[in-house]
Design a protein around this motif. Sequence first.
Motif, mmCIF file in Angstrom:
data_model
loop_
_atom_site.group_PDB
_atom_site.id
_atom_site.type_symbol
_atom_site.label_atom_id
_atom_site.label_comp_id
_atom_site.label_asym_id
_atom_site.label_seq_id
_atom_site.Cartn_x
_atom_site.Cartn_y
_atom_site.Cartn_z
ATOM 1 N N GLY A 320 0.816 -1.215 0.000
ATOM 2 C CA GLY A 320 0.000 0.000 0.000
ATOM 3 C C GLY A 320 0.841 1.252 0.000
ATOM 4 O O GLY A 320 0.491 2.257 -0.628
ATOM 5 N N LEU A 321 2.002 1.208 0.677
ATOM 6 C CA LEU A 321 2.904 2.357 0.679
ATOM 7 C C LEU A 321 3.440 2.623 -0.716
ATOM 8 O O LEU A 321 3.495 3.782 -1.166
ATOM 9 N N HIS A 322 3.822 1.566 -1.415
ATOM 10 C CA HIS A 322 4.319 1.731 -2.792
ATOM 11 C C HIS A 322 3.225 2.324 -3.682
ATOM 12 O O HIS A 322 3.484 3.249 -4.474
ATOM 13 N N LEU A 323 2.004 1.807 -3.548
ATOM 14 C CA LEU A 323 0.897 2.328 -4.365
ATOM 15 C C LEU A 323 0.606 3.790 -4.034
ATOM 16 O O LEU A 323 0.328 4.599 -4.929
ATOM 17 N N THR A 324 0.667 4.119 -2.753
ATOM 18 C CA THR A 324 0.388 5.505 -2.345
ATOM 19 C C THR A 324 1.431 6.461 -2.890
ATOM 20 O O THR A 324 1.100 7.555 -3.372
ATOM 21 N N MET A 325 2.696 6.076 -2.836
ATOM 22 C CA MET A 325 3.750 6.941 -3.362
ATOM 23 C C MET A 325 3.588 7.147 -4.865
ATOM 24 O O MET A 325 3.755 8.259 -5.379
#
Length: 457
Positions: A320-325
């Motif tokens: 989710g962090l990768h997608l958010t960035m």
Amino acid sequence: MNKRKGFAAIAVVVSMISGAAAQAETLSDALTAAYTNSGLLEQNRALLRAADENVAQAVAATLPVINWSMSASSSINNALPASQREATNTALAAISGSLTLYDGGSNRLAVDAQKELVLSTRQTLRDVEQDVLLRAVQAYMDVRRNQEFVQLRESNVRVITQEFRAAQDRFEVGEVTRTDVASAEARLAAARSLLAAAQGALVQSIEEYRAAVGRAPSNLATVSPAPVSQSVNEAKDFAVRNHPSVLEVQHSVAAAELNIRRGETAVIPTVSLSGSISTNQDSVEAGQIGIDVGGPIYAGGQIASVMRQLIASRDASRAGLHLTMTSVEQQVGNAYASLQIARAARQASDRQISAARVAFEGVREEATLGSRTTLEVLNAEQELLDAEASRISGQADEVIASYAVLSAMGLLTAEHLNLPVQQYDPSAYYNMVKDSPPLLSEQGRSLDRVLRAIGEE
């Protein structure tokens, strides 16, 4: 209500909104009101206070627990003869306590995980603040846009009315045909229809302004675009480090890591201290103290399953962090593209207006000499109208896009905009509850007063 009365009501609203006021309302005024009046911000502040209490509850698990109990009973032995039956009364009052001495760090890890979730919730609040302020910017500019559209349409109706009357006069002296008069009449009807649509759009934008800002608009001042000096790449680099959506997920990942470490302590023995003191109806006192040591031997695979679940949740948070960035970078790129498009459209419309105005004035002059038809005059006037409408939209879109850039970077906050408001301090309540103060302590009573004051606002 018939159509004529409906249009009259709209006209009254329009005149009230577009009329001169003693003091113009600036965008800063609107953003200040939106920040102050937002129910969405109040809702998320309450959710943050609830997250703060999770830290207090986790801290409480590391502290001693003391309970009291009282019991009383009366019994009769029915096996005895009736003459020998007597009621036996017993009473017992006791105080007991317990304290976890060692749990492999489970409780402390729980506190740290909840602290990370508090930090995550604070970033959620920042993100909501950005949404509230950007909505206010859009509502402000939409009201200004639609006010100018109404004024433009009103001017258009006046001009076409003059053209229609001129066509009638020229028809009466034989300079034009019935077709010219009909063309002008049809264009006048269309202009009136567009005016009614613009007035309706203005009323709708006023309602959106009221919902976004918390009050009706007054005399809205002109607005310049927000200053944007960074390049697209610089803005993206800044956003992935500072945008609240990214920071929110980063803290969630940290909490997930701590939960895994806490899950690993499930197989570690725990040591707790317990004790009690009691007295009965005969004032006989008794007390005990002891240490309990224990841990799991077999749990049917539950512990292993929980560990796998925690790891999966951590992996999901990382993804989710990768997608958010990636999403934040895309938002920055889209915001910059929208800003460039709006800026180019506004600049082009400026040049288009200059050319269209010269063409319109020339065609109208030529029509008075009989070398142009009424339809050609109306077409030239329509081109000028379209150019002016494009400039109005371009100006509003450029302002909105500039503030959308700030939002995409994580800078559309009351602090960054220097709004004259009493900014909400997310750490104030946390600092009051982080040590898990008892209900009857001075700090606990202070918390009660704070909550009552919040409820009365």
